[in-house]
Design an enzyme around this catalytic site. Sequence first.
Site, PDB file in Angstrom:
ATOM      1  N   ARG A 277     -14.796 -28.156   6.309  1.00 11.81           N
ATOM      2  CA  ARG A 277     -15.392 -27.161   6.088  1.00 11.81           C
ATOM      3  C   ARG A 277     -15.036 -26.378   4.684  1.00 11.81           C
ATOM      4  O   ARG A 277     -13.417 -26.360   4.913  1.00 11.81           O
ATOM      5  CB  ARG A 277     -15.848 -26.391   6.986  1.00 11.81           C
ATOM      6  CG  ARG A 277     -16.183 -24.921   6.700  1.00 11.81           C
ATOM      7  CD  ARG A 277     -16.972 -24.220   8.027  1.00 11.81           C
ATOM      8  NE  ARG A 277     -18.122 -25.185   8.352  1.00 11.81           N
ATOM      9  CZ  ARG A 277     -18.725 -24.016   8.752  1.00 11.81           C
ATOM     10  NH1 ARG A 277     -18.648 -23.058   9.992  1.00 11.81           N
ATOM     11  NH2 ARG A 277     -19.736 -25.005   9.770  1.00 11.81           N
TER      12      ARG A 277
ATOM     13  N   LYS B 129      -1.802 -20.453  -3.451  1.00  6.11           N
ATOM     14  CA  LYS B 129      -0.665 -20.695  -3.863  1.00  6.11           C
ATOM     15  C   LYS B 129      -0.015 -22.122  -4.117  1.00  6.11           C
ATOM     16  O   LYS B 129       1.522 -21.851  -4.879  1.00  6.11           O
ATOM     17  CB  LYS B 129       0.195 -21.202  -2.338  1.00  6.11           C
ATOM     18  CG  LYS B 129       0.447 -19.432  -1.273  1.00  6.11           C
ATOM     19  CD  LYS B 129       1.407 -19.732  -0.343  1.00  6.11           C
ATOM     20  CE  LYS B 129       1.057 -17.929   0.465  1.00  6.11           C
ATOM     21  NZ  LYS B 129       1.541 -18.912   2.228  1.00  6.11           N
TER      22      LYS B 129
ATOM     23  N   ARG C  51     -17.621 -22.388  16.539  1.00 11.45           N
ATOM     24  CA  ARG C  51     -17.974 -23.361  17.262  1.00 11.45           C
ATOM     25  C   ARG C  51     -18.077 -24.121  16.083  1.00 11.45           C
ATOM     26  O   ARG C  51     -18.228 -25.616  17.551  1.00 11.45           O
ATOM     27  CB  ARG C  51     -19.906 -22.887  17.452  1.00 11.45           C
ATOM     28  CG  ARG C  51     -20.586 -23.593  17.963  1.00 11.45           C
ATOM     29  CD  ARG C  51     -22.205 -22.761  17.463  1.00 11.45           C
ATOM     30  NE  ARG C  51     -21.900 -21.107  17.273  1.00 11.45           N
ATOM     31  CZ  ARG C  51     -22.622 -20.721  18.376  1.00 11.45           C
ATOM     32  NH1 ARG C  51     -24.168 -20.318  18.890  1.00 11.45           N
ATOM     33  NH2 ARG C  51     -22.962 -19.200  18.399  1.00 11.45           N
ATOM     34  N   THR C  52     -18.689 -24.795  15.232  1.00 13.21           N
ATOM     35  CA  THR C  52     -18.708 -26.026  14.391  1.00 13.21           C
ATOM     36  C   THR C  52     -16.934 -26.631  14.350  1.00 13.21           C
ATOM     37  O   THR C  52     -17.148 -28.091  15.200  1.00 13.21           O
ATOM     38  CB  THR C  52     -18.844 -25.771  13.169  1.00 13.21           C
ATOM     39  OG1 THR C  52     -20.039 -25.441  13.261  1.00 13.21           O
ATOM     40  CG2 THR C  52     -19.092 -27.201  12.469  1.00 13.21           C
TER      41      THR C  52
ATOM     42  N   HIS D 114     -25.005 -29.411   5.266  1.00 13.77           N
ATOM     43  CA  HIS D 114     -24.509 -28.830   6.836  1.00 13.77           C
ATOM     44  C   HIS D 114     -24.949 -30.491   7.653  1.00 13.77           C
ATOM     45  O   HIS D 114     -26.127 -29.757   8.539  1.00 13.77           O
ATOM     46  CB  HIS D 114     -24.599 -27.701   7.309  1.00 13.77           C
ATOM     47  CG  HIS D 114     -23.661 -27.434   8.768  1.00 13.77           C
ATOM     48  ND1 HIS D 114     -23.018 -27.987   9.282  1.00 13.77           N
ATOM     49  CD2 HIS D 114     -23.548 -26.473   9.127  1.00 13.77           C
ATOM     50  CE1 HIS D 114     -22.431 -27.956  10.276  1.00 13.77           C
ATOM     51  NE2 HIS D 114     -22.568 -26.862  10.322  1.00 13.77           N
TER      52      HIS D 114
END
Lengths: 430, 326
Positions: free
Chosen positions: B117, B95, B67-68, B147
């Site tokens: 994010r 990695k 959604r975001t 947020h």
Amino acid sequence: MRVRITNGRLLNPADQYDEIADLFIADGRIVARGTPPDGFSADQTIDASGCIVTPGLIDLSVRLREPGQEHKGTVRSETRAAAAGGITTLCIPPDTDPVIDNPAVAELIIRRAEDAGYARVIPLGALTQALAGEQLAEMALLRDQGNCAGVSNACRPLRSTRVMRRAMEYAASCRMTVFLHADEPSLSQHGCVHEGLISTRLGLTGIPEAAETVAVARELMLIEQTGVRAHFCHLSTAHSAQMIARAIHDGLPVSMGVTANHLHLTEMDIGFFNSQCHVLPPLRTQRDREGLRSAVANGHIQAICSDHQPHDADAKLAPFAETEPGISGLETLLPLALRLVDEGVLPLMDLLAKLTIQPAEILGLTDSGTLEQGARADLCIFDPRQHWVVEPEKLLSAGKNTPFAGWELKGKVTHTLLQGRLVFSSETPR
Amino acid sequence: MSTRQIQLDSGGQLHHFISIEGLSREILTDILDTAENFATVGTRQVKKVPLLRGKTIVNLFFEPSTRTRTTFELAAKRLSADVLNLNISTSATSKGESLLDMLHNLEAMHCDMFVVRHNQSGAAHFIAEHVAPHISVINAGDGSHAHPTQAMLDMFTIRRHKPDFTSLRVAIIGDIKHSRVARSQIHALNILGVPEVRVIGPQTLIPPEASHLGVHIYHSLEAGLQDVDVVLTLRLQRERMEGALLPSEAEFFARFGLTEAKLKLAKPDAIVMHPGPINRGVEIDSAVADGPQSVILEQVTNGIAVRMAVMSMVLGRPPQSGEESR
């Protein structure tokens, strides 16, 4: 080699000696103060006018990073930094790689330090093999062949109270001091800051006060039962300092220490994710800092250490919780401690005791941490009035990780002597 | 070192958008007003304005999100920016390539904005501290920390229904402790002048010293809902059962689930919000989520306008009056 130190203010907490007088050294030992012994002729004279001459500092918690993490520091680089900080004896926790759980590793570190020649290194042996918390390490061999002054599981908490009890019993029977990091892992796990204002504001996982106090309470009960001599390495909460002070009052064979960092910083210094303030145990509240300062002032805290943990730059370059904890502290230990005197926490003589004779006693060293006749000529000479600003890139330590960057500190080491030999002088180019 | 300094440029304009904390009421109001100008773009035949034409925006998602990420992507495209979506599993960064190396590589591709994010609190702040100065960073959620665009779309939605923040009583229900949404909402509500912000939940889900954030703490839903104008519900993460924080979803629903009966304790015209995705029957009853007082779907729509507002402001191109509604 005969050395005469002239015109300095000799400050010796061991016998409360405070005079402007000369100090005479021969063959690595202090031979006289005030008047020279008969027929003394100095090969070297050090002018300490305006400076304080005190026993070389004894730091009970220093990571050299060798063996195992030489990209963060080596025995040579860190003992050199120690000398620049006036520190002549370094106590090394056993969490090197390989772990100091056999005499060979201890011997290796001691030999490397001797080769480098900047400071004396005294290792702590492992409490349990590989610090895994399961089988006892060979404590007596570590003491007899590895010259270990005590045993410790460093910052790897034992998951079994039964193993801790057995280890304390065994250490007691070897007459070895156990160096404890009070931490209950089920309460501190995944945490990276004090649980309180800062964890709530930044959304970071907190380490509650109880992670330390629960461990202190349990350890004190076990100390009482086993009779082992124990030193709590670096406490972070006022509450645990009070509990241990009570135990000392009740006659338990315990002592405690604190880092210079925890006497000056609080959780608020983390600000917005300043990873230079990521340290374990975490920086706590203002109330805790004041409580620790009172415990220093009233004598319950006997040792102030640097808890030196040098890091490469990358170790601090990540989101806060992913950075490695620790502060490079050797070169700021003395001035940060002196700041307590300026801030009225305690008198200079009492402060220096917590950097010299008292840690010497905790380590069981009988000829160190004092300026008395016959003692090792390990000396720290510093100018108490010289101001300097902490510039991380100018630190001699390989670790430039300090939250004190930009702080103006007072007190600068001018000379450090190790067994009568000059190992640092601010006059020689660095 | 403060968020304030890092978020604002030397002229006091928004350069990054990392956290609500430390921003002024003027800036937050500016975001809401700007978003109001963009709100109509989505309803037009041609859903684009050319404000960010030629700009490249990278959606840097280290944590899965549909959604975001989608609303950021839509917002960027409606501003005519070029958008690159990078979904990086944390295993990829482990990695051996460090976060900083990856950022410097993206910088070298001449991007203008990172929308980040990450599952670590402070990640967006860290990135903003270390990117090249011409790049703006927008925090699309970092760990349990913040947020901010979600909080601003919530404020936008509230203001559309309740224009005067200074007369409101707002309750936030559920897992406050682990919620970046709640933290940002609390800061935004306080900065915008809401006189009473309540948090409601069991002690295990209320962070320590929460009152210092400027909230009143309630452990009873019934007491906490009395006379509130806005009810903000939060998603309850399933993994909370594992850390001995809660006995079960059923018990949580029984104590803190928002049902029609409990909602009656709030003001009759109270609105109900949720940042999504909803756990029906855990934090909120379907009858409430789909009921007349719910504005949950409006939140989603408003999310695009608010993100357009923030993106245009940090890239220094807020719409001139008239330009946006042509």
